[in-house]
Design a protein around this motif. Structure first.
Motif, mmCIF file in Angstrom:
data_model
loop_
_atom_site.group_PDB
_atom_site.id
_atom_site.type_symbol
_atom_site.label_atom_id
_atom_site.label_comp_id
_atom_site.label_asym_id
_atom_site.label_seq_id
_atom_site.Cartn_x
_atom_site.Cartn_y
_atom_site.Cartn_z
ATOM 1 N N UNK A 136 0.901 -1.108 -0.056
ATOM 2 C CA UNK A 136 0.207 0.247 -0.413
ATOM 3 C C UNK A 136 0.324 1.549 0.148
ATOM 4 N N UNK A 137 2.258 1.399 0.972
ATOM 5 C CA UNK A 137 2.937 2.343 0.701
ATOM 6 C C UNK A 137 3.494 2.807 -0.307
ATOM 7 N N UNK A 138 3.785 1.779 -1.394
ATOM 8 C CA UNK A 138 3.869 2.645 -3.090
ATOM 9 C C UNK A 138 2.778 2.762 -3.935
ATOM 10 N N UNK A 139 1.318 3.684 -3.395
ATOM 11 C CA UNK A 139 1.137 4.381 -4.275
ATOM 12 C C UNK A 139 0.529 5.327 -3.021
ATOM 13 N N UNK A 140 0.669 6.911 -3.395
ATOM 14 C CA UNK A 140 0.035 7.406 -2.272
ATOM 15 C C UNK A 140 -1.298 7.955 -2.567
ATOM 16 N N UNK A 141 -1.868 8.970 -1.470
ATOM 17 C CA UNK A 141 -2.847 9.245 -1.515
ATOM 18 C C UNK A 141 -2.918 10.660 -0.843
ATOM 19 N N UNK A 142 -3.840 11.599 -1.926
ATOM 20 C CA UNK A 142 -3.375 12.835 -1.245
ATOM 21 C C UNK A 142 -4.857 12.998 -0.441
ATOM 22 N N UNK A 143 -5.804 12.679 -0.472
ATOM 23 C CA UNK A 143 -6.432 12.941 0.645
ATOM 24 C C UNK A 143 -5.964 12.481 1.795
#
Length: 254
Positions: free
Chosen positions: A152-159
């Protein structure tokens, strides 16, 4: 410098760095190897995903990723077997390992089979003028198939406040026109006006030195602050200033 002088200075730096010489030392060289749209997308996405740390190591490991897919990324994504993925064993870039790489291949297959591909999944919806919600929704789709929590940590979430530097860089590659021979400009459904500067240590430091960013953290709030200024400088192509900020930081140690 006043605002006019600052814009002129940055415009000069864009001219200096936004040319094919830039490609030689940048991970954007990876998708430039390909001509098929889907190959360019997948190569660019994977190269951008590992784009942190030493640039030479990034480029070498991105080339390794292409080699492991037989230098036909789209064909590999769509037609691989689980046995093919065992060839990734031993691959590692920082904290991105063979297990993560294998999941990315499975997820990309799901995106092309069931969601219309990367261009469609990352397209801002409902007349949004930025990518915050689009990236958030992309992450949800990316991890809708079974996955390990570690990936999961390899795709970031701007929200969740992330500056999402690597996805914003990938978006720049895909959306900005290719008239200068650097960015690839293959996503015609997207608008350059909505792009965000890929904010990292270099661009953040230079932006603060120039007075166009005051926030201390490199997070999504900093992106929004920088967006406001850069869109005043060029509302149609604000992210071109990434070349100026990055060049000043990395090549000139400004």
């Amino acid at each position: 410098m006043n605002t006019k002088e600052l814009k002129e200075f940055l415009d000069e730096k864009v001219q200096q760095y936004n040319n094919p010489d830039f490609i030689e030392s940048d991970p954007i060289q990876i998708p430039h190897q390909f001509s098929l749209k889907e190959d360019i997308e997948i190569a660019g996405f994977l190269a951008a995903t590992i784009a942190w740390g030493n640039r030479k190591m990034i480029i070498n490991n991105a080339h390794k990723m292409m080699d492991l897919m037989g230098n036909s990324p789209y064909d590999f994504v769509m037609n691989h077997s689980e046995d093919d993925l065992t060839h990734f064993n031993g691959f590692v870039h920082r904290t991105f390992n063979a297990e993560d790489f294998s999941f990315f291949i499975r997820s990309l297959k799901n995106i092309y089979q069931n969601h219309g591909g990367l261009e469609n999944v990352l397209l801002p919806k409902n007349n949004a003028d930025n990518y915050q919600l689009a990236i958030h929704n992309f992450k949800k789709i990316f991890f809708e198939i079974p996955h390990q929590p570690r990936t999961l940590k390899h795709v970031s979430d701007p929200l969740k406040g992330s500056a999402s530097k690597r996805i914003n860089m990938f978006l720049r590659w895909m959306v900005r026109d290719n008239s200068t021979g650097v960015d690839l400009g293959i996503w015609k459904t997207h608008s350059t006006a909505h792009l965000h500067c890929p904010l990292d240590v270099h661009t953040g430091t230079i932006a603060r030195k120039l007075g166009i960013l005051t926030r201390k953290q490199n997070d999504w709030k900093a992106i929004q602050e920088l967006d406001t200024i850069l869109r005043e400088f060029d509302k149609e192509d604000p992210v071109k200033y990434d070349f100026a900020l990055f060049g000043l930081g990395v090549f000139e140690k400004f």
